[in-house]
Design a protein around this motif. Structure first.
Motif, mmCIF file in Angstrom:
data_model
loop_
_atom_site.group_PDB
_atom_site.id
_atom_site.type_symbol
_atom_site.label_atom_id
_atom_site.label_comp_id
_atom_site.label_asym_id
_atom_site.label_seq_id
_atom_site.Cartn_x
_atom_site.Cartn_y
_atom_site.Cartn_z
ATOM 1 N N LEU A 112 0.840 -1.204 0.000
ATOM 2 C CA LEU A 112 0.000 0.000 0.000
ATOM 3 C C LEU A 112 0.874 1.252 0.000
ATOM 4 O O LEU A 112 0.568 2.227 -0.703
ATOM 5 N N ALA A 113 1.967 1.211 0.750
ATOM 6 C CA ALA A 113 2.899 2.351 0.764
ATOM 7 C C ALA A 113 3.540 2.537 -0.615
ATOM 8 O O ALA A 113 3.692 3.674 -1.088
ATOM 9 N N ILE A 114 3.903 1.443 -1.264
ATOM 10 C CA ILE A 114 4.483 1.527 -2.613
ATOM 11 C C ILE A 114 3.454 2.082 -3.594
ATOM 12 O O ILE A 114 3.769 2.950 -4.412
ATOM 13 N N ALA A 115 2.221 1.617 -3.498
ATOM 14 C CA ALA A 115 1.157 2.124 -4.372
ATOM 15 C C ALA A 115 0.957 3.619 -4.163
ATOM 16 O O ALA A 115 0.836 4.382 -5.131
ATOM 17 N N SER A 116 0.960 4.037 -2.920
ATOM 18 C CA SER A 116 0.788 5.458 -2.611
ATOM 19 C C SER A 116 1.945 6.289 -3.143
ATOM 20 O O SER A 116 1.739 7.380 -3.698
#
Length: 113
Positions: free
Chosen positions: A94-98
């Motif tokens: 999720l952090a990478i997607a953000s």
């Protein structure tokens, strides 16, 4: 949500984002080839795209598709290669997607606005 349902939704999201990416890549490549063959410089291309809501929407969609597609793929790689399971893997993805969405949209807005 059950784990099976979550995995199914991620599978669908990755396949749908792949379809969007395929179309976006083709449009992007054709546009670049036409512009370069037409003799347009980078400055001329930027002057034509600046303020264009159509291109802003197109490249925003492109960035968002990447932001969905890549982390889901990395999540599968993390499981298969590293045996990484659990919430920490999902929060990391999720952090990478953000980060992808933020960096990509920042670039899109810098070029088009």
């Amino acid at each position: 949500m059950t784990p099976a349902r979550r995995e199914t939704l991620l599978w669908v999201a990755q396949r749908a984002s792949a379809a969007v990416l395929a179309l976006c890549v083709v449009v992007h490549l054709v546009t670049v080839i036409v512009a370069v063959r037409g003799g347009l410089s980078a400055a001329e291309i930027l002057s034509r795209t600046r303020g264009s809501t159509g291109w802003l929407a197109f490249y925003s969609l492109f960035v968002l598709a990447v932001s969905v597609h890549a982390p889901i793929g990395l999540r599968a790689v993390a499981l298969e290669w590293l045996g990484w399971r659990g919430a920490s893997r999902d929060w990391t993805m999720l952090a990478i997607a953000s980060a992808l969405a933020l960096a990509g949209l920042r670039a899109v807005f810098a070029v088009f606005l």
